[in-house]
Design an enzyme around this catalytic site. Structure first.
Site, PDB file in Angstrom:
ATOM      1  N   ARG A   1       0.802  -1.227   0.000  1.00  0.00           N
ATOM      2  CA  ARG A   1       0.000   0.000   0.000  1.00  0.00           C
ATOM      3  C   ARG A   1       0.832   1.272   0.000  1.00  0.00           C
ATOM      4  NH1 ARG A   1      -5.342  -0.792   1.809  1.00  0.00           N
ATOM      5  NH2 ARG A   1      -6.127  -2.628   0.705  1.00  0.00           N
ATOM      6  N   TYR A   2       1.858   1.313   0.842  1.00  0.00           N
ATOM      7  CA  TYR A   2       2.568   2.591   0.923  1.00  0.00           C
ATOM      8  C   TYR A   2       4.083   2.477   0.999  1.00  0.00           C
ATOM      9  CZ  TYR A   2       2.311   1.477   5.930  1.00  0.00           C
ATOM     10  OH  TYR A   2       2.385   0.860   7.144  1.00  0.00           O
ATOM     11  N   MET A   3       4.629   1.272   1.185  1.00  0.00           N
ATOM     12  CA  MET A   3       6.082   1.171   1.263  1.00  0.00           C
ATOM     13  C   MET A   3       6.749   1.359  -0.098  1.00  0.00           C
ATOM     14  SD  MET A   3       7.040   1.021   4.306  1.00  0.00           S
ATOM     15  CE  MET A   3       8.768   0.625   4.058  1.00  0.00           C
TER      16      MET A   3
END
Length: 474
Positions: free
Chosen positions: A341-343
Site C-alpha cells: 500500500r505505501y512502502m
C-alpha cells in the site's frame, strides 16, 4: 502549448461557462473545441469521485475525446447535444450534464466498437477447418521462445539492432531506435518510463561489481511508482552507456510534455513522444520476427517483457516484473499490506549482482555467486584506472544544449568511458583480450558474429544537426 495543456489550466467551472457560450452563440459551432471541453468536464467529475482523486492522463483524454468528436452533433432548435461515450450506462452522465450545463439537453449513446464480421467468421472458419497459422497469436508464447536460452535472447537483440542499422536512413532516427531498444531491454522498463526520465537527474553511483555507473530518475510511471533508469558498462555493442553517448550527440533536450492535469515536476524528458509511435511502425513494417507481426503485439514495449522472461529463465524472476519496475524482497518487519500500500514510496534499487549478470563481465558460479567471466579483465580495476577528463569546454561543445541540462560530472564520465570503449572495439587485439570468454554472456559481441572481420567502429559526419562537435575534433 498543446490543447490538453491549455485545458488543464482552465478551472472546471470556467470550462462549463465556455461550453455554454459556444452553445448559445449559434452557427458555426466549433465542434472540435466543444468535444474537448465536454470530455475534460466528464473526466474531471469521474476522476474526482474516486477515493483517491486520480489525475487525468493525456492518453485517457485523447481516447475519450476521439469518440466524442466523431459522434458530436448539436440540434439548435431543441438545444440538445448528441454524442457517444465509452460507458456501459450513460443515464447518470446525461442527467449530470443537464444539471451542470443547464438549460441544455444531452443525449449520450453508448459507444460500441464495431465488429468486423467477415474477420471474425474467417478466423473461426480457419480454426474449425484445422488450418493453423504459422504465426502464433499468443504474445506470451512468442516471448517465451525468444527468451528460452541465452543465445536465443541475445541473438534476437542482435538481429533487431542489425535491422535498425540497415533500414534507417537518418542518423538521428538510427541512434534513437537503438537507444530505445537497448535501454528498455536492459532496464526491463516500459518505453514510457524511459521517455519520462528526467535528464537533469543524471548522477554517478558506485556499483560493487562494475565501478561507476549512471542513473536517471523517472518521476512519472504508469503505476505511479517512481523508479530509476540505469546506464552501466557492458561487453560490446549492446552497451547502455555507449547508446546514451551516441543519442546525446544527435538529440538535444526534449521539452517535457504535460501528460496529466497535474503540474509537471520537471522541464525535460529523455525521448520525443513521437518516437514510440515511429518505432512501432518501423518495426512492424521492416522486421520479419514473429513477435512483431502479431496485431497489437508489443514493439517499443517488448523490452520489459523479454527481459522479465529472460531473468526468469535464469533464476532471477524476483528481480524484475512485467510491470517494468525492478522488484526486491519486501522490507523486513513490514507487513504485506504496508509493503503493497505505501512502502513503494521508499525508493528501491536493484541488487548489484543483477547489473553484473547483464553486463556480461560476470557469470554465476556453481555456488550461486557471481564471479568474473574471465580473470584477465576486471571492470572494477578498469574503472579505477579510467582517466576521467576535466575539460568542461570540450563537453559543452560535444553535447551542445544537453550540457546545460545534464550534470557536468555525469557527462565527463560518459564521454571518457565512451571514448575508451570505442578504442577497445576498434582495436582487434584489445577486443580479443576483453571478449575471449569461453562462454560469453553476449554471444553476438565478437567480430565474427557480425559477418565481417572488420573491427567495429563508429564515425559521425563532420556537421551534426545539433551543431555539436564531431568525435574527430576532440
Amino acid at each position: 502549448m498543446s490543447e490538453f495543456s491549455e485545458l488543464v489550466r482552465i478551472l472546471p467551472l470556467d470550462q462549463v461557462a465556455e461550453i455554454k457560450r459556444i452553445l448559445s452563440r449559434g452557427d458555426p459551432i466549433p465542434l472540435q473545441r466543444l468535444a474537448s471541453l465536454l470530455t475534460m468536464v466528464i473526466l474531471t467529475v469521474n476522476m474526482s469521485k474516486k477515493r483517491k482523486s486520480s489525475p487525468i492522463k493525456l492518453s485517457t483524454f485523447t481516447k475519450y475525446r476521439r469518440n466524442v468528436a466523431k459522434s458530436l452533433y448539436y440540434d439548435m432548435s431543441s438545444k440538445t447535444v448528441f454524442f457517444e461515450y465509452h460507458l456501459k450506462n450513460t443515464q447518470d452522465l446525461q442527467e449530470g450534464l443537464e444539471q451542470a450545463i443547464a438549460p441544455y439537453n444531452f443525449v449520450v449513446k453508448v459507444h460500441k466498437k464495431p465488429i468486423d464480421w467477415q474477420k471474425q467468421l474467417s478466423s473461426v472458419h480457419e480454426r474449425k477447418a484445422g488450418h493453423r497459422s504459422i504465426l502464433s497469436n499468443n504474445v506470451g508464447a512468442e516471448i517465451s521462445k525468444l527468451a528460452e536460452t541465452k543465445d536465443s535472447t541475445w541473438s534476437f537483440i542482435e538481429r533487431t539492432m542489425d535491422l535498425i542499422e540497415a533500414r534507417t536512413r537518418q542518423p538521428t532516427t538510427r541512434v534513437a531506435y537503438r537507444f530505445l531498444l537497448q535501454l528498455t531491454f536492459m532496464n526491463c522498463c516500459r518505453a514510457n518510463d524511459l521517455k519520462n526520465a528526467d535528464p537533469s537527474t543524471f548522477q554517478i553511483i558506485a556499483d560493487p561489481h562494475l565501478g561507476r555507473i549512471l542513473r536517471a530518475f523517472v518521476p512519472e510511471t504508469k503505476t505511479s511508482i517512481e523508479r530509476f533508469i540505469y546506464f552501466f558498462p557492458c561487453k560490446g555493442r549492446c552497451d547502455p552507456l555507449l547508446a546514451l553517448d551516441s543519442y546525446l550527440l544527435w538529440v538535444g533536450p526534449v521539452p517535457k510534455t504535460q501528460t496529466t492535469d497535474e503540474e509537471t515536476q520537471y522541464d525535460y524528458q529523455l525521448l520525443q513522444d513521437t518516437l514510440l509511435i515511429s518505432y512501432d511502425r518501423f518495426i512492424a513494417k521492416e522486421s520479419k520476427e514473429n513477435i512483431f507481426k502479431i496485431p497489437n503485439g508489443p514493439k517499443a514495449h517488448l523490452g520489459r517483457h523479454l527481459m522479465a522472461s529472460y531473468l526468469g529463465n535464469n533464476s532471477l524472476k524476483s528481480e524484475a516484473t512485467l510491470y517494468g519496475n525492478w522488484s526486491v524482497e519486501r522490507q523486513e518487519g513490514v507487513s504485506k499490506m504496508a509493503d503493497s500500500r505505501y512502502m513503494h514510496t521508499v525508493k528501491k534499487s536493484p541488487p548489484s549482482y543483477l547489473f553484473a549478470f547483464l553486463s556480461g563481465y560476470y557469470k554465476k558460479s556453481n555456488q550461486g555467486e557471481y564471479v568474473l567471466a574471465e580473470t584477465l579483465y576486471n571492470p572494477l580495476d578498469y574503472d579505477k584506472t579510467l582517466p576521467i577528463t576535466t575539460n568542461e569546454k570540450l563537453i559543452c561543445r560535444r553535447y551542445g544544449k544537453n550540457a546545460k541540462v545534464i550534470p557536468k560530472d555525469a557527462l565527463l564520465y560518459l564521454y571518457t568511458y565512451a571514448q575508451q570503449k570505442r578504442k577497445q572495439l576498434a582495436d582487434p587485439n584489445e577486443q580479443n583480450r576483453l571478449f575471449s570468454s569461453e562462454s560469453p554472456a553476449h554471444p553476438f559481441l565478437t567480430p565474427q558474429s557480425t559477418g565481417s572481420s572488420t573491427p567495429l567502429t563508429w564515425t559521425a559526419p563532420k556537421t551534426l544537426s545539433t551543431g555539436l562537435m564531431t568525435p574527430g575534433e576532440e
